[in-house]
Design an enzyme around this catalytic site. Structure first.
Site, PDB file in Angstrom:
ATOM      1  N   ARG A   1       0.840  -1.192   0.000  1.00  0.00           N
ATOM      2  CA  ARG A   1       0.000   0.000   0.000  1.00  0.00           C
ATOM      3  C   ARG A   1       0.876   1.243   0.000  1.00  0.00           C
ATOM      4  NH1 ARG A   1      -2.700  -3.057  -1.633  1.00  0.00           N
ATOM      5  NH2 ARG A   1      -4.580  -4.071  -0.846  1.00  0.00           N
TER       6      ARG A   1
ATOM      7  N   HIS B   1       0.420   0.797 -10.616  1.00  0.00           N
ATOM      8  CA  HIS B   1      -0.397  -0.100  -9.772  1.00  0.00           C
ATOM      9  C   HIS B   1      -0.923  -1.284 -10.592  1.00  0.00           C
ATOM     10  CE1 HIS B   1      -3.113  -0.156  -5.957  1.00  0.00           C
ATOM     11  NE2 HIS B   1      -2.761  -1.378  -6.307  1.00  0.00           N
TER      12      HIS B   1
ATOM     13  N   GLU C   1      -3.250   8.257  -6.693  1.00  0.00           N
ATOM     14  CA  GLU C   1      -3.087   7.676  -8.031  1.00  0.00           C
ATOM     15  C   GLU C   1      -4.122   8.270  -8.982  1.00  0.00           C
ATOM     16  OE1 GLU C   1      -3.221   3.418  -7.683  1.00  0.00           O
ATOM     17  OE2 GLU C   1      -1.569   3.339  -6.266  1.00  0.00           O
TER      18      GLU C   1
END
Length: 319
Positions: free
Chosen positions: A231, A279, A260
């Site tokens: 994370r 990601h 993001e």
């Protein structure tokens, strides 16, 4: 006669027809919905995939009989965890379906740096034959994994195939069979200097926010390699950049971030020692098949016993 109310399972992430058929076989008395229907929300017992639309329905109190939510990711912090807990709603995630792809990402990122693949490609593009490239190896290096769940254990198996020593870190320090040594998060700080490579697969909990800060980076030995596939919230970015600039870290591969997508002027994108990915370390080629390896058995268990059994979230731990 009154209208007969039929319970339903609301599936907000497209599944294959064969998977839908299997769900119908497991839950023959349930209707399978592929989108919210206002008139049937009061009978919705199960939701697969918590979306912004579902969040709006939840906030409008239109899901009074919800009993179980199946997330399609390992992370669950985007759900209203406290409220779900208070109402006794079971929550399951998709932990484990990404273990092979994330393992490959981590090993790939490390080899990219250690074998200087970036420079090799640049030399090729510039038509240069230059043997002065870095040729380090994973063999006999020590890997410290923070978060030795499904992904961490799979990463351990592969790392050992490369001849690495593996230290596992979890909340309690309870022994994990696959690794060479296991330490608790509290104990881990005293062992950071043993690691050549530190990989974070930590979930987001109150204890892991800003976990990798200036103090922890300072405990690492010069030249450590750092990979974050857990994370973004676990890393203090300014402290990470400082550790890179001071050569405490030689390289960082980052796949997860607090915000993001990254802003175009993010210092992370400009740093020569950082490899960025959007990601996608856990992207699975056959995602629906992988996801259904969790959903299918959980639906069958719910049909038999009224509750799923795979990846049930402990709300007290947030994972």
């Amino acid at each position: 006669m009154g209208v007969i109310k039929v319970p339903n399972i609301l599936i907000m992430r497209p599944l294959k027809d064969k998977h839908l058929d299997e769900i119908r076989q497991s839950l023959p008395d349930y209707e399978v919905l592929l989108e919210p229907e206002e008139a049937k929300l009061a009978e919705t017992e199960i939701i697969v995939h918590w979306t912004p639309d579902i969040q709006e329905l939840w906030e409008a109190s239109k899901l009074p009989n919800l009993k179980w939510v199946q997330a399609i990711s390992a992370g669950i912090n985007y759900l209203p965890l406290e409220e779900l807990h208070q109402k006794g709603i079971i929550l399951t995630n998709a932990s484990g379906i990404h273990k092979y792809t994330i393992t490959e990402y981590v090993i790939g990122a490390l080899l990219y740096y250690l074998r200087d693949f970036g420079k090799l490609k640049r030399n090729q593009e510039n038509q240069r034959w230059d043997v002065a490239v870095q040729t380090e190896q994973l063999h006999e290096k020590t890997l410290m994994i923070f978060g030795v769940g499904n992904i961490g254990r799979q990463l351990t198996v592969v790392a050992k195939a490369f001849g690495m020593r593996v230290i596992g870190v979890n909340t309690s320090g309870k022994k994990v069979e696959e690794v060479d040594e296991t330490y608790s998060q509290a104990e881990s700080t005293n062992h950071l200097k043993e690691a050549d490579v530190v990989v974070s697969i930590l979930p987001q909990t109150p204890q892991t926010i800003a976990f990798f800060d200036k103090e922890r980076f300072a405990k690492m030995k010069p030249g450590t390699l750092f990979v974050n596939v857990g994370r973004g919230s676990s890393v203090v970015i300014d402290d990470l950049i400082e550790a890179l600039n001071q050569d405490i870290l030689a390289f960082a591969a980052l796949d997860v971030f607090n915000n993001e997508p990254l802003e175009e002027d993010s210092p992370l994108l400009q740093h020569e020692k950082i490899m960025i990915s959007p990601h996608n370390s856990g992207s699975v080629a056959h995602f629906r098949e992988a996801l259904f390896s969790v959903i299918g058995p959980n639906v069958a268990s719910y049909a038999q016993n009224g509750k799923p059994t795979i990846n049930v979230i402990d709300y007290e731990k947030s994972y």
